[in-house]
Design an enzyme around this catalytic site. Structure first.
Site: not given
Length: 270
Positions: A83, A228
């Site tokens: 992400d 992430h």
């Protein structure tokens, strides 16, 4: 080989979401100057509207259950989602690691990041990975916003991602895993399945490489893993991925992306 059918997972994993975390102060607020565009890549067909979900998808089992016409995944399948990118500091390193290990992932892109890093965003697609819509500016208060603002966040992100990469996302992830009926409605109207995760190493908080590694190693077939490549210093995430991904592959796990929903043209429950 046994397939992951639409049967529910063996047991739910606790997923506390009370109190959505505040926006991380190191998230970039303005996009850098755009990079040159990379070479073109195929554009998936735009998806038709889906039925509106009441909860987000957390596992591959649930994806098969929800998406009309979705085929069962292999019994050893697992999905890696990444992400908040793309970012020049970490996305290229993650891409190089995935290429080395022959792993395909789903990158959940923020629209403003794609607008500022078009060539980098395009390289994610050209290397065979999938993209998901992660809003335009990553508002953690998305469910509390009015319908028009939610619509703008999702649609502006879609436009930026398609413009930068030529890829039309068929998945949507709300920032912080925060959802509402309106958010689900807007995702469905854009033909996007709403996805969360089953394994959250909380790497966004930078708890240390070892803790991230231990949390990710809890992954099992059928799980969707969260991590992430944006939002600040991701050295801990990157070091954990270098340690964890070879171990998961050594267990025989097969990394998969989520196929696009078939174009059904209706918005009703199948």
């Amino acid at each position: 080989m046994r397939s992951l059918s639409g049967s529910p997972p063996a047991g739910p994993t606790s997923r506390p979401r009370a109190g959505v975390r505040a926006l991380r102060p190191d998230r970039p607020r303005h996009p850098p100057s755009p990079s040159p565009s990379a070479s073109p890549s195929p554009t998936p067909a735009a998806a038709s509207a889906l039925k509106q979900q009441k909860k987000a998808i957390h596992t591959l089992h649930e994806y098969v259950e929800f998406v009309p016409g979705a085929q069962p995944f292999p019994s050893n399948a697992i999905a890696l989602t990444i992400d908040d990118g793309p970012t020049p500091a970490w996305t290229p390193k993650v891409l190089a690691l995935l290429e080395k290990l022959d792993i395909k992932a789903t990158f959940c892109h923020i629209g403003v990041q794609d607008k500022g890093h078009k060539a980098l965003a395009k390289s994610v697609v050209s290397e065979g990975h999938h993209l998901a819509n992660h809003t335009y500016s990553h508002p953690l208060s998305l469910p509390k916003l009015n319908a028009a603002t939610i619509h703008k966040e999702i649609n502006d992100a879609q436009a930026s991602i398609v413009d930068a990469t030529g890829f039309t996302p068929h998945l949507f992830r709300s920032p912080g895993g925060a959802w509402s009926a309106e958010v689900f409605k807007q995702a469905a109207a854009n033909g996007m399945a709403a996805i969360d995760w089953e394994i959250d190493p909380k790497d966004w908080s930078r708890p240390g490489t070892e803790l991230i590694r231990l949390r990710m190693l809890k992954a099992k077939p059928g799980d969707i893993i969260l991590c992430h490549d944006g939002g600040g210093d991701r050295s801990q995430t990157y070091d954990a991925l270098k340690a964890v991904l070879p171990v998961l592959k050594s267990k025989g796990y097969q990394f998969v992306t989520l196929p696009a929903p078939p174009a059904t043209g209706d918005n009703t429950t199948p």
